[in-house]
Motif scaffolding. Sequence first.
Motif, PDB file in Angstrom:
ATOM      1  N   ASP A   1      -7.191  -1.236  10.730  1.00  0.00           N
ATOM      2  CA  ASP A   1      -8.403  -0.093  10.701  1.00  0.00           C
ATOM      3  C   ASP A   1      -9.571  -0.923   9.983  1.00  0.00           C
TER       4      ASP A   1
ATOM      5  N   ASP B   1      -1.164   0.270   3.696  1.00  0.00           N
ATOM      6  CA  ASP B   1       0.036   1.558   4.257  1.00  0.00           C
ATOM      7  C   ASP B   1      -0.784   2.561   3.438  1.00  0.00           C
TER       8      ASP B   1
ATOM      9  N   THR C   1      -3.244   4.781   7.990  1.00  0.00           N
ATOM     10  CA  THR C   1      -4.096   3.569   8.431  1.00  0.00           C
ATOM     11  C   THR C   1      -3.949   2.960   6.669  1.00  0.00           C
ATOM     12  N   ARG C   2      -4.918   1.911   7.706  1.00  0.00           N
ATOM     13  CA  ARG C   2      -4.166   0.571   7.252  1.00  0.00           C
ATOM     14  C   ARG C   2      -5.580  -0.849   7.165  1.00  0.00           C
TER      15      ARG C   2
ATOM     16  N   ALA D   1     -12.479   4.917   7.960  1.00  0.00           N
ATOM     17  CA  ALA D   1     -11.494   3.921   8.820  1.00  0.00           C
ATOM     18  C   ALA D   1     -10.200   5.067   8.785  1.00  0.00           C
ATOM     19  N   GLY D   2     -10.125   6.237  10.216  1.00  0.00           N
ATOM     20  CA  GLY D   2      -9.141   6.957   9.501  1.00  0.00           C
ATOM     21  C   GLY D   2      -9.320   8.008   8.355  1.00  0.00           C
ATOM     22  N   THR D   3      -8.001   8.299   7.330  1.00  0.00           N
ATOM     23  CA  THR D   3      -8.113   9.091   6.764  1.00  0.00           C
ATOM     24  C   THR D   3      -9.651   8.560   5.141  1.00  0.00           C
TER      25      THR D   3
END
Length: 282
Positions: free
Chosen positions: A33, A224, A2-3, A103-105
Amino acid sequence: MTRIVHLSDLHFGLHRGDLVGALLDRINHARADLVVVTGDLTHRGRPGQFRQAAGFLARINAPVMAVPGNHDVPLYNIPLRFAWPFAGFSEAIGADLAPTRAAGTVRVLGLNSTDPFSWQRGVIRRGEIDRLIGGIDPLATNILALHHPLQQLPAIDKELATRAPEALRRLGAAGLHVVLSGHLHLWDCGGLLACGHPGVLQIQAGTALCSRLGDRQNEFAVLDFAGTGLTVERHVAPMAQEGFQPPERLHFRRGGGVWQALDQGPPVPMLPGATDTAFRTA
């Protein structure tokens, strides 16, 4: 992976116009993200400055979340400052002054730390710590985004936000992993791990666009997240040069409830910017 892109203290109205395009290019090239902006989008909270800031954010090709800073409330219009301090921010940037994004994790919890009754010093309002604790996801990497730092290096002479130590202690115990802040116009990433809260990595951004010569440079960061690892890219644009230099990278790993810096090197020198007067400083 995840960025997250983290930028702060754009100060539209006292910004470096020649760097706007290069900053947008770098942000969009990162393909983040989520882009997190931790306050001071404007220099004096004026309508035209908010329009510039909103136009800049509209050109970012990623989801954006932003929280206000002390410069985002009117300075000279005293009635407006105290009666409707966040009207300009709400209209131009977003009505939610403490947004939450996933966002993502990663889960990012926003906090409005700006106090209209103080020129600089922030405040963690009563009830906000409990609200943030309730928003922590035990399965995610939890990030707090606010303008004012919760902790500072010993050389900084500004007052911490009201209830900042309590917020850092309680949120760290509840599962907060990272704090993103600005305000000081001074970069720090990992320097506070040895100052009592090794389980919370505090990343304090420099200024992304402010043109005050005392800052010497502009910068932002790309984060990141991959499992328990984190790579931080610092993108720096010296005032005396055009555009950004190649990014510097720092690496961290979280284990046993604490963060460990994986890079060994000399400390980043502290540049001026944190000790100016109330009407000039961040």
